[in-house]
Design a protein around this motif. Structure first.
Motif, PDB file in Angstrom:
ATOM      1  N   MET A   1      -6.218  32.061 -36.259  1.00 51.34           N
ATOM      2  CA  MET A   1      -6.613  33.277 -35.579  1.00 51.34           C
ATOM      3  C   MET A   1      -5.404  34.199 -35.364  1.00 51.34           C
ATOM      4  N   VAL A   2      -4.323  33.630 -34.892  1.00 53.96           N
ATOM      5  CA  VAL A   2      -3.109  34.411 -34.664  1.00 53.96           C
ATOM      6  C   VAL A   2      -2.548  34.892 -36.000  1.00 53.96           C
ATOM      7  N   LEU A   3      -2.596  34.020 -37.009  1.00 49.31           N
ATOM      8  CA  LEU A   3      -2.093  34.393 -38.325  1.00 49.31           C
ATOM      9  C   LEU A   3      -2.889  35.562 -38.900  1.00 49.31           C
ATOM     10  N   ARG A   4      -4.198  35.543 -38.689  1.00 46.59           N
ATOM     11  CA  ARG A   4      -5.048  36.637 -39.179  1.00 46.59           C
ATOM     12  C   ARG A   4      -4.652  37.956 -38.515  1.00 46.59           C
ATOM     13  N   ARG A   5      -4.413  37.914 -37.213  1.00 51.29           N
ATOM     14  CA  ARG A   5      -4.019  39.139 -36.510  1.00 51.29           C
ATOM     15  C   ARG A   5      -2.666  39.651 -36.999  1.00 51.29           C
ATOM     16  N   LEU A   6      -1.745  38.730 -37.241  1.00 57.54           N
ATOM     17  CA  LEU A   6      -0.439  39.139 -37.754  1.00 57.54           C
ATOM     18  C   LEU A   6      -0.561  39.784 -39.136  1.00 57.54           C
ATOM     19  N   LEU A   7      -1.365  39.170 -40.000  1.00 57.65           N
ATOM     20  CA  LEU A   7      -1.550  39.741 -41.337  1.00 57.65           C
ATOM     21  C   LEU A   7      -2.203  41.108 -41.274  1.00 57.65           C
ATOM     22  N   LEU A   8      -3.218  41.259 -40.426  1.00 57.85           N
ATOM     23  CA  LEU A   8      -3.871  42.568 -40.293  1.00 57.85           C
ATOM     24  C   LEU A   8      -2.903  43.613 -39.748  1.00 57.85           C
ATOM     25  N   ALA A   9      -2.079  43.228 -38.799  1.00 63.19           N
ATOM     26  CA  ALA A   9      -1.092  44.163 -38.256  1.00 63.19           C
ATOM     27  C   ALA A   9      -0.089  44.575 -39.331  1.00 63.19           C
ATOM     28  N   MET A  10       0.329  43.624 -40.144  1.00 64.36           N
ATOM     29  CA  MET A  10       1.279  43.941 -41.212  1.00 64.36           C
ATOM     30  C   MET A  10       0.634  44.833 -42.269  1.00 64.36           C
ATOM     31  N   LEU A  11      -0.617  44.578 -42.600  1.00 66.40           N
ATOM     32  CA  LEU A  11      -1.286  45.382 -43.624  1.00 66.40           C
ATOM     33  C   LEU A  11      -1.588  46.797 -43.148  1.00 66.40           C
TER      34      LEU A  11
END
Length: 75
Positions: A1-11
């Motif tokens: 879940m945290v990884l998904r948020r980090l990836l979305l923030a980076m994208l």
């Protein structure tokens, strides 16, 4: 879940996306992808053209074609 948020923030970071787009490996991958797609489309178009030509030759070579309910009946 945290990884998904980090990836979305980076994208969603435009500066990061611009830097990635200018990176040599990303450009090389994009170039290879475009070349593969172009070659595939060219091969498909050639295959379809040859198939149509072959179908037209087969249709012209077939004597006394009959259609529909007439199929199988004598003259």
């Amino acid at each position: 879940m945290v990884l998904r948020r980090l990836l979305l923030a980076m994208l969603n970071d435009h500066r990061l996306l611009d830097r990635l787009a200018e990176a040599r490996p990303i450009r090389a991958a994009a170039r290879l992808t475009a070349a593969a797609l172009t070659r595939g489309l060219r091969l498909r178009n050639n295959f379809l053209r040859e198939l149509k030509e072959e179908a037209a030759r087969a249709k012209d070579a077939w004597p006394n074609q009959r259609r529909g309910n007439e199929k199988g009946r004598g003259p």
